[in-house]
Design an enzyme around this catalytic site. Structure first.
Site, PDB file in Angstrom:
ATOM      1  N   SER A 124      -1.151  -7.922  -5.297  1.00  0.00           N
ATOM      2  CA  SER A 124       0.058  -7.136  -5.482  1.00  0.00           C
ATOM      3  C   SER A 124      -0.083  -6.270  -6.734  1.00  0.00           C
ATOM      4  O   SER A 124      -1.051  -5.533  -6.870  1.00  0.00           O
ATOM      5  CB  SER A 124       1.274  -8.053  -5.531  1.00  0.00           C
ATOM      6  OG  SER A 124       2.477  -7.310  -5.441  1.00  0.00           O
ATOM      7  N   ASP A 160       2.725  -7.356   6.132  1.00  0.00           N
ATOM      8  CA  ASP A 160       3.162  -6.890   4.812  1.00  0.00           C
ATOM      9  C   ASP A 160       3.925  -5.573   4.966  1.00  0.00           C
ATOM     10  O   ASP A 160       3.349  -4.549   5.326  1.00  0.00           O
ATOM     11  CB  ASP A 160       1.944  -6.697   3.911  1.00  0.00           C
ATOM     12  CG  ASP A 160       2.298  -6.452   2.452  1.00  0.00           C
ATOM     13  OD1 ASP A 160       3.437  -6.046   2.167  1.00  0.00           O
ATOM     14  OD2 ASP A 160       1.413  -6.654   1.598  1.00  0.00           O
ATOM     15  N   HIS A 171       4.284  -9.886   2.694  1.00  0.00           N
ATOM     16  CA  HIS A 171       3.531  -9.611   1.469  1.00  0.00           C
ATOM     17  C   HIS A 171       3.140 -10.888   0.732  1.00  0.00           C
ATOM     18  O   HIS A 171       2.028 -10.993   0.209  1.00  0.00           O
ATOM     19  CB  HIS A 171       4.372  -8.711   0.560  1.00  0.00           C
ATOM     20  CG  HIS A 171       3.704  -8.369  -0.728  1.00  0.00           C
ATOM     21  ND1 HIS A 171       2.589  -7.552  -0.792  1.00  0.00           N
ATOM     22  CD2 HIS A 171       3.981  -8.728  -2.013  1.00  0.00           C
ATOM     23  CE1 HIS A 171       2.215  -7.425  -2.053  1.00  0.00           C
ATOM     24  NE2 HIS A 171       3.031  -8.126  -2.820  1.00  0.00           N
TER      25      HIS A 171
END
Length: 402
Positions: free
Chosen positions: A183, A349, A382
């Site tokens: 991320s 995601d 995610h």
């Protein structure tokens, strides 16, 4: 689920029990930041001196908090850098306890015999500059004896990597055996490999894009405005507010918005469906749907461990991410990477869709899987890179054994 020790990022979504809800009935502090005088926990601290941002602003002195596992060998060539996501911190491994409001977020991966084997690797995880868990950030005390608060400078991802480079220099680590990030941490890892390619032998980019897109900027904008519009935010000058009088409502709502991007419709629909939180109907009778209580609980929980000004600082830094800025574009920048690279994405995601990971894989010369990213099938969206630890471990082992 113990709200004090479990991160919502690292476990599947689950209904909130009445016992959970009772734990959050006490009013939250003005800030959830770690402050000087709090227990250090497992943190170490590096004082790095003066720091000048990309924008030309000056911090007279910065500090990074970090944690380590394993032993640095005599050749100093077995160091692995792990970089955390937006609201993560240096506590990758370990229990919750004094100084650490939550347990480690990747303890299944960083361990003796684990994918990142601490019997083999010396692992370092810093809290990023601008964060609120020991590194210099808005809640830190400025030279005049007051919190930086709204005076804290704008930071970019590149600024944060510059601070990490200063940390590596102080620790005497000239070249990382691997730099690994997911991320926002993947943004930092990518910047490392582009900015100082000679210092990165292996690279792992997990669920991260080459550039923050307009769609992602828009999602971030509404979160930023939600915090700023809370009257108790007071323009960022809230640190002296009594318990319960800080900007927790705006921060909690921003966190709820973010959770909707971190998880997938599949998971939320399967786990909550249209179930009620209690026997009281939400259809005009004052009850709540279970998914509403889930979001409410985790938004409120977040305010106990984070700082509103840090949230703004870090989200704005994430907005700055464009690996191709002033480098001739994304593809020219990616060609600078010399590290052997794993690029991994999650098929569900919706925050950083896999087309971004495929673009990174196409652009980096030496990837494990050619011009396509590894794509994991997961219902968790995610946050899958934090939850699907068996699958992620398999691919990290491939990288570290290469």
């Amino acid at each position: 689920m113990d709200w004090q020790s479990t991160s919502e990022d690292t476990v599947p979504s689950a209904p909130v029990t009445e016992a959970d809800a009772r734990l959050l009935r006490a009013r939250p502090p003005a800030t959830g930041a770690w402050r000087d005088g709090d227990p250090d926990g497992e943190r170490q601290f590096a004082s790095l001196g003066a720091f000048r941002t990309e924008g030309g602003e000056q911090l007279p002195a910065i500090r990074l908090a970090y944690e380590t596992w394993g032993t640095l060998n005599e050749a100093r060539d077995n160091a692995v850098l792990i970089l955390h996501a937006l609201t993560g911190d240096s506590h990758v491994v370990g229990e919750a306890g004094p100084g650490h409001p939550t347990s480690g977020w990747w303890g299944d991966i960083v361990a003796p015999g684990g994918a990142i084997d601490t019997d083999r690797w010396f692992v370092i995880a810093p809290n990023i500059l601008g964060g609120c868990q020991g590194s210099t950030g808005p809640a830190s005390i400025a030279p005049d004896g007051y919190e930086w608060a709204s005076r804290f400078p704008y930071l970019t991802v590149r600024d944060q990597v510059s601070a990490q480079i200063m940390l590596a220099d102080q620790l005497g680590i000239d070249r990382w055996a691997a730099v690994i990030g997911g991320s926002m941490g993947g943004m930092h890892a990518l910047e490392w490999a582009v900015t100082v390619p000679e210092r990165v032998e292996r690279l792992a980019i997990l669920s991260s894009p080459p550039v923050t897109t307009a769609d992602q900027l828009a999602l971030n904008f509404v979160q930023l405005e939600t915090v700023r519009m809370d009257p108790r935010f007071a323009g960022g000058e809230y640190y002296d507010a009594p318990i319960g009088e800080g900007p927790h409502r705006g921060l909690a709502l921003a966190r709820r918005m973010a959770l909707l991007n971190y998880r997938s419709p599949i998971e939320l629909n399967q786990r909550f469906q249209r179930s009620w939180q209690s026997e009281v109907s939400p259809l005009g009778h004052g009850g709540r749907f279970a998914v509403e209580s889930y979001l409410d609980f985790h938004g409120n929980k977040f305010t106990r461990r984070f700082d509103a000004n840090s949230y703004l600082t870090l989200v704005e830094a994430m907005n700055s991410h464009d690996v191709g800025r002033d480098r001739g574009g994304v593809e020219d920048a990616l060609r600078r990477v010399t590290a052997k690279t794993l690029v991994l994405g999650i098929d569900s995601d919706r925050l950083f869709p896999v087309d971004g990971q495929h673009r990174i894989a196409r652009g980096i010369p030496h990837t494990l899987d050619g011009n396509q990213a590894v794509v994991l099938n997961s219902d968790f969206g995610h946050d899958g890179f934090l939850i699907e630890t068996d699958e992620v471990s398999t691919h990290l082992r491939r990288l570290l054994d290469s």
